[in-house]
Design an enzyme around this catalytic site. Structure first.
Site, PDB file in Angstrom:
ATOM      1  N   LYS A 114      68.497   5.630  13.362  1.00  0.00           N
ATOM      2  CA  LYS A 114      68.453   5.340  14.808  1.00  0.00           C
ATOM      3  C   LYS A 114      68.250   3.855  14.977  1.00  0.00           C
ATOM      4  CE  LYS A 114      68.518   7.726  18.672  1.00  0.00           C
ATOM      5  NZ  LYS A 114      69.036   9.091  18.930  1.00  0.00           N
ATOM      6  N   ASP A 145      73.040   6.374  22.757  1.00  0.00           N
ATOM      7  CA  ASP A 145      71.829   7.093  23.152  1.00  0.00           C
ATOM      8  C   ASP A 145      71.508   6.525  24.534  1.00  0.00           C
ATOM      9  OD1 ASP A 145      69.600   8.988  21.971  1.00  0.00           O
ATOM     10  OD2 ASP A 145      68.481   7.393  22.942  1.00  0.00           O
TER      11      ASP A 145
END
Ligand code: NDP
Ligand code: 2IT
Length: 463
Positions: A143, A183
């Site tokens: 991430k 995201d």
């Protein structure tokens, strides 16, 4: 209505329960990662589920599988300098957490939001490892993101920030190493700018990012996938009790990518959606948000980049509740689709008192630990994010597969595969989470996700 939260505070810490082994393990994690509350929270939940499996498997203990899993394989942190429309220099921070590559290249989104910091990205990367394992595809977990705030910025400013971000990140990623995607705050526009800069610097056209535009290697259904998948997962859970989505009242939070396509699929399946929100507050529309109103929201959010408050000015059936979240609305189904820790214990209690029977988490870790305990204690259908929202990264995996083969699958084909993947995630959760007639999807998702990664790590030695 419950008060809005900053999304980076409540929950976590060391207040959770668990066996003495869990507590001892967590003490080390907390000591080693001070102040990273969201990371502690995410680790705690997984460790609580998998500790009995670890205790029962001597090789996992001997090889220190859990200790290795909570340590990222690599973290890259870098300066992101760019020039705003006034000619002023702005400095943001960029981070990529490469958590685990035991079962495939690092894979996971990029978040642009002022609350982004190392602890938040470590929590997201950690969750991603188990989520990606559940998808049945070969993807490790990662991430990244930046504390850049895209709200209120011009397209030019967003482009310059994306270019500055990629000017460093490009060295660390690649279709076989690390494949970022979107995201919060990173959607199609940002992925386009990031891809353009990668291609220029690397002099290579490759599937290095997913969520790309259709003209340059994107997959059909990727924009829809997280929201559709969260609804498919709810369908699977409801079916275990002979129930369906049709005719149910649904509360949805957020109004971004996940919330929009959750709403679209719910409408298609005959549910009535009564809420949406953003960081300014919640709109409640007791007449229901129909297709026409949803199209208006998509234009508001994706093109005009406006605030959800405007919905109540446009549609008189709706009321806007500033700085509040939707969980006081009476509903059968809840789809938290905004951010972490957006359902606190009080919200969970209210949802239960109002008869909510199913919570399917589109967001990552949207429910605080006490709220999770309440849902599990009440034995409602509770699908944690790493299972319920895995559809997004699953279709990212399908995008990678199409890129490898220079293929472009039709919409129906991708949607069929997405449904199959959500079905198989559900089956795996049931396999590892069944306690008598009740399915604990938290336990199921954590153990199923863990075992595959742990076994791959064992096979690959101490690396
Ligand atoms: P978007 O940026 O498209 O939308 C985020 C939405 O959440 C916006 O409406 C935003 O409002 C709202 N929001 C953010 N912070 C808060 C807050 N503190 N309080 C209230 N509302 C808030 O992001 P996505 O829809 O992509 O992501 C939503 C969630 O889903 C995140 O948890 C993400 O990690 C998760 N997720 C996303 C996937 C994807 O494929 N995109 C895949 C799996 C999970 P505002 O505009 O005012 O900030
Ligand atoms: O949290 C997530 O699963 C995502 N943001 C999607 C990641 C991806 O690589 O598609």
């Amino acid at each position: 209505m419950s008060k809005a939260i900053s999304g980076d505070t409540c929950g976590g810490g060391t207040s959770q329960g668990g066996s003495s082994d869990v507590r001892a393990f967590m003490e080390q994690v907390v000591a080693k990662n001070p102040g990273q509350l969201e990371f502690h929270q995410a680790v705690w939940e997984v460790v609580e589920s998998v500790m009995p499996v670890v205790q029962a498997t001597p090789t996992y203990r001997k090889e220190k599988i859990l200790q290795r899993m909570v340590e990222p394989e690599r973290v890259v942190m870098f300066r992101v300098p760019w020039v705003d429309d006034q000619g002023e220099v702005q400095v943001n921070r960029g981070i990529r957490v490469e958590m685990n590559s035991a079962i495939g290249p690092y894979k996971g989104g990029l978040r642009f939001h002022p609350t982004v910091n190392l602890g938040v990205l470590k929590f997201l990367a950690f969750e991603q490892v188990f989520k990606n394992s559940l998808t049945t595809l070969s993807m490790g977990g990662g991430k990244g993101g930046s504390d850049f705030e895209p709200k209120g910025k011009s397209d030019g400013e967003v482009m310059r920030c994306c270019q500055a971000f990629m000017a460093e990140l490009f060295r660390h990623i690649g279709p076989d190493t690390d494949v970022p995607a979107g995201d919060m705050g990173v959607g199609r526009r940002e992925i386009g700018y990031l891809f353009g800069q990668y291609k220029k610097l690397a002099n290579r056209f490759s599937g290095v990012l997913t969520g790309k535009g259709m003209a340059f290697g994107g997959s059909l259904i990727r924009p829809e996938a997280t929201g559709y998948g969260a609804v498919y997962f709810a369908q699977e859970m409801l079916a275990t009790r002979g129930e369906s989505v049709e005719g149910k009242i649904a509360a949805v939070s957020g109004s971004g990518n996940v919330a929009q396509y959750t709403t679209e699929k719910l409408l298609e399946l005959g549910a009535k959606v009564v809420s949406l929100s953003d960081s300014g507050g919640t709109i409640v529309d007791n007449d229901g948000i129909d297709e026409e109103k949803l199209a208006w929201v998509m234009e508001l959010k994706n093109i005009r980049r406006g605030r959800i408050q405007e919905y109540a000015q446009q549609f008189k059936s709706a009321k806007f509740h500033p700085n509040e979240r939707p969980w006081d609305v009476k509903c059968d189904l809840a789809f938290p689709s905004a951010t972490q820790n957006e359902i606190d214990a009080r919200d969970a209690r209210t949802l239960l008192e109002n008869g909510c029977m199913c919570v399917s988490e589109g967001a990552n870790m949207p429910t605080v630990p006490d709220g999770v305990d309440l849902f599990l204690g009440a034995k409602i259908l509770y699908g944690p994010g790493k299972a319920a929202n895995a559809g997004g990264v699953a279709v990212s995996g399908l995008e990678m597969a199409q890129n490898r083969g220079f293929l472009h699958w039709p919409r129906e084909e991708v949607d069929r595969r997405l449904r199959e993947i959500m079905h198989s995630i559900h089956e795996n959760c049931v396999k590892y989470g069944r306690n008598g007639s009740f399915v604990n999807y938290v336990q199921g998702a954590n153990i199923a996700g863990f075992v595959k990664v742990a076994d791959a790590m064992l096979a690959q030695g101490i690396v």
